[in-house]
Design an enzyme around this catalytic site. Sequence first.
Site, PDB file in Angstrom:
ATOM      1  CD  GLU A  35     -32.194 -50.441 -42.799  1.00 36.84           C
ATOM      2  OE1 GLU A  35     -33.208 -50.729 -42.135  1.00 36.84           O
ATOM      3  OE2 GLU A  35     -31.924 -49.285 -43.158  1.00 36.84           O
ATOM      4  CE1 TYR A 118     -37.212 -50.051 -44.422  1.00 37.67           C
ATOM      5  CE2 TYR A 118     -35.920 -51.716 -43.260  1.00 37.67           C
ATOM      6  CZ  TYR A 118     -36.188 -50.397 -43.551  1.00 37.67           C
ATOM      7  OH  TYR A 118     -35.415 -49.414 -43.009  1.00 37.67           O
ATOM      8  CG  ASP A 136     -40.587 -47.886 -42.340  1.00 39.12           C
ATOM      9  OD1 ASP A 136     -41.324 -47.087 -42.955  1.00 39.12           O
ATOM     10  OD2 ASP A 136     -39.944 -47.552 -41.331  1.00 39.12           O
ATOM     11  CB  CYS A 190     -46.888 -39.035 -39.157  1.00 31.88           C
ATOM     12  SG  CYS A 190     -48.519 -39.564 -39.733  1.00 31.88           S
ATOM     13  CB  CYS A 197     -51.280 -32.971 -36.632  1.00 29.12           C
ATOM     14  SG  CYS A 197     -51.739 -34.727 -36.651  1.00 29.12           S
TER      15      CYS A 197
END
Length: 288
Positions: A35, A118, A136, A190, A197
């Site tokens: 992370e 986050y 995020d 996305c 889409c």
Amino acid sequence: MPEISAPLIAWYRRNARDLPWRRAGFGAWGVLVSEFMLQQTPVTRVIPHLEAWLARWPSPTSLAADAPAEAVRQWANLGYPRRALWLHRAAVEIRDRHGGIVPRDVDALLSLSGVGDYTARAVAVFAYGDRHPVVDTNTRRVLARAVEGRSQPGPPARRDLGAMSDRLPGDPVEAAIVNAATMELGATVCVARVPRCDTCPIAHVCAWRAAGYPDTGDDRRRQARYEGSDRQARGAVLRVLRDASADGIRSVELIADWADAAQRDRAITSLADDGLIELIDDRARLPQ
DNA sequence: CAACCGTGGCT
DNA sequence: TAGCCAAGGTT
């Protein structure tokens, strides 16, 4: 807004990328390191660095036992090198305050150097399986489109956490998958520039699609130019010192040919202020 | 809250 | 090509 958890979970089970930190038993330390590295850095660049890092330092205490200089050098060209410094500090804090075990409690995680909203929740959720909203930039873009019908998210806000929390299933295991699936959808379908889409599992409930994909504008701040910036100068200084011996080099020799002498001096002093380098007598070196 | 903080790939 | 973008955090 209709239920999106079920289609997201089903889609994620079939389409999730096989990433190191998703392997069973990867461990909280590995998740924490991943992370840190993933903060503003693409997945494909992180993976080789992550594996090298964990091979060298398989635990917080092993990293804490080395000098910060080693962390900064191992960080190499991942960018934002203060993350390396913060990760080293976090390892020391984990050793000193948590018995060498990455904490599970969100507030304890938040108190670690370099850990914010986050990262703290990502560790609590993905390493420990607790139920929290993980938000995020991908999550915010998916919610902006699917829920708000906007083309881009606004600037990050605290209420984003509540918005995500409201749409998590009650079961922690399912909630963790929805967190991961929302991020994954934003990362692979996305996406910011040219969303796909046609393959989106929640297109049928997407508010942005229902509205005809309006361009609602973009109130995010544009990134400052890198070429010619102080950041570029700092990067050049640090690159020299990473490649130098532990003794460092004479300060006057640091990027001595840099076009903007005032900028060069600013870079050196600000790096020292940040603790990323040390200035001893007439020499500069990584922090021992 | 806005500014600042690296680096490289992609279009 | 110049700009966009990337699993953010701190001040």
